[in-house]
Design a protein around this motif. Structure first.
Motif, PDB file in Angstrom:
ATOM      1  N   SER A   1       0.982  -1.042   0.001  1.00 32.37           N
ATOM      2  CA  SER A   1      -0.026  -0.087   0.049  1.00 32.37           C
ATOM      3  C   SER A   1       0.890   1.398   0.104  1.00 32.37           C
ATOM      4  N   CYS A   2       2.264   1.195   0.383  1.00 31.99           N
ATOM      5  CA  CYS A   2       2.963   2.325   0.336  1.00 31.99           C
ATOM      6  C   CYS A   2       3.692   2.433  -0.954  1.00 31.99           C
ATOM      7  N   LEU A   3       3.549   1.727  -1.904  1.00 35.00           N
ATOM      8  CA  LEU A   3       4.055   1.852  -3.389  1.00 35.00           C
ATOM      9  C   LEU A   3       3.715   3.180  -4.011  1.00 35.00           C
ATOM     10  N   LYS A   4       4.325   4.073  -4.551  1.00 28.80           N
ATOM     11  CA  LYS A   4       3.865   5.277  -5.219  1.00 28.80           C
ATOM     12  C   LYS A   4       2.975   4.872  -6.246  1.00 28.80           C
ATOM     13  N   PHE A   5       3.157   3.666  -7.065  1.00 30.43           N
ATOM     14  CA  PHE A   5       2.302   3.169  -8.232  1.00 30.43           C
ATOM     15  C   PHE A   5       0.879   3.311  -7.879  1.00 30.43           C
ATOM     16  N   VAL A   6       0.685   3.028  -6.283  1.00 25.68           N
ATOM     17  CA  VAL A   6      -0.898   3.028  -5.995  1.00 25.68           C
ATOM     18  C   VAL A   6      -1.374   4.131  -5.126  1.00 25.68           C
ATOM     19  N   GLY A   7      -0.411   5.244  -5.206  1.00 25.52           N
ATOM     20  CA  GLY A   7      -0.854   6.307  -4.751  1.00 25.52           C
ATOM     21  C   GLY A   7      -0.160   6.321  -3.012  1.00 25.52           C
ATOM     22  N   GLY A   8       0.875   5.965  -2.843  1.00 24.63           N
ATOM     23  CA  GLY A   8       1.447   5.792  -1.381  1.00 24.63           C
ATOM     24  C   GLY A   8       2.615   6.990  -1.745  1.00 24.63           C
ATOM     25  N   ASN A   9       3.432   7.023  -0.828  1.00 24.53           N
ATOM     26  CA  ASN A   9       4.593   7.797  -0.621  1.00 24.53           C
ATOM     27  C   ASN A   9       5.958   7.124  -0.870  1.00 24.53           C
TER      28      ASN A   9
END
Length: 224
Positions: A208-216
């Motif tokens: 959930s932290c991946l930038k690909f899914v909107g995380g930072n």
């Protein structure tokens, strides 16, 4: 929560009633255009609580209710176009097919809008770190999403019929293009598959932290 639900559905019903009473025989493209414009303006109203200390819950309820008013008008207008264009005795089937494809693209839009939060570093913003910098980033994000909605609406509005007469003319002209049908089907399948994949990555704590899914970005592990 109860007031929000009541006012939301009330404004939805009012929007449906206004379209059926006053806008049914009006130019649907113009109606769609000003509906998009109103929705964009309502979206910009979120800048008020973002950039100021005004955080009144009734203000948020008012925006939600107004958005449903626009949604009510658009919902009936799209339904009318689908019914007028559908082959005889296949109205329900055609409606469900087109609405299902439309819902697939709506889901894709929600997913992409979430992914676009990453460049603005908004994933971890909460009341504890809600500072001026975060508010400015949220304001820029809001402006971007409003701009995308307006540009997308203006671009696609020409694919929508002007009125029932144009629907009848399109239906009379007929014609079937396999390439269009296949392209639409593939696009819908891709939208669902892409949206489902991104949502699963968003739910899982490890991704959930991946930038690909909107995380930072993940401190440990993949960071894309």
């Amino acid at each position: 929560f109860g007031i929000d639900n009541i006012t939301t559905y009330l404004m939805l019903c009012i929007g449906i009633w206004i379209f059926k009473t006053y806008l049914l025989n009006y130019n649907w493209r113009i109606t769609q255009w000003w509906s998009i414009s109103i929705a964009a303006c309502l979206n910009l109203l979120w800048l008020v609580p973002v950039l100021t200390a005004f955080r009144d819950p009734y203000f948020a309820i008012g925006i939600d209710s107004s958005e449903q008013f626009v949604q009510g008008i658009t919902q009936v207008m799209v339904s009318m176009a689908v019914i007028e264009l559908a082959p005889a005795n296949l109205e329900a089937t055609t409606y469900e097919l087109l609405i299902s494809v439309s819902n697939a693209f709506i889901t894709l839009g929600v997913v992409v809008s979430t992914q676009l939060m990453s460049p603005f570093s908004l994933a971890d913003v909460d009341k504890d770190n809600d500072d001026t910098s975060a508010n400015n980033r949220m304001a820029h994000y809001t402006l971007l999403m409003s701009g995308i909605n307006v540009i997308g609406g203006i671009t696609c509005i020409w694919f929508f019929p002007r009125n029932r007469e144009m629907c009848h003319q399109w239906k009379k002209d007929g014609g079937h293009k396999t390439s269009v049908a296949v392209s639409t089907l593939l696009f819908a399948i891709f939208s669902l598959a892409y949206s489902f994949t991104v949502m699963i990555l968003t739910i899982l704590p490890s991704t959930s932290c991946l930038k690909f899914v909107g995380g930072n970005g993940c401190p440990n592990g993949p960071n894309f």
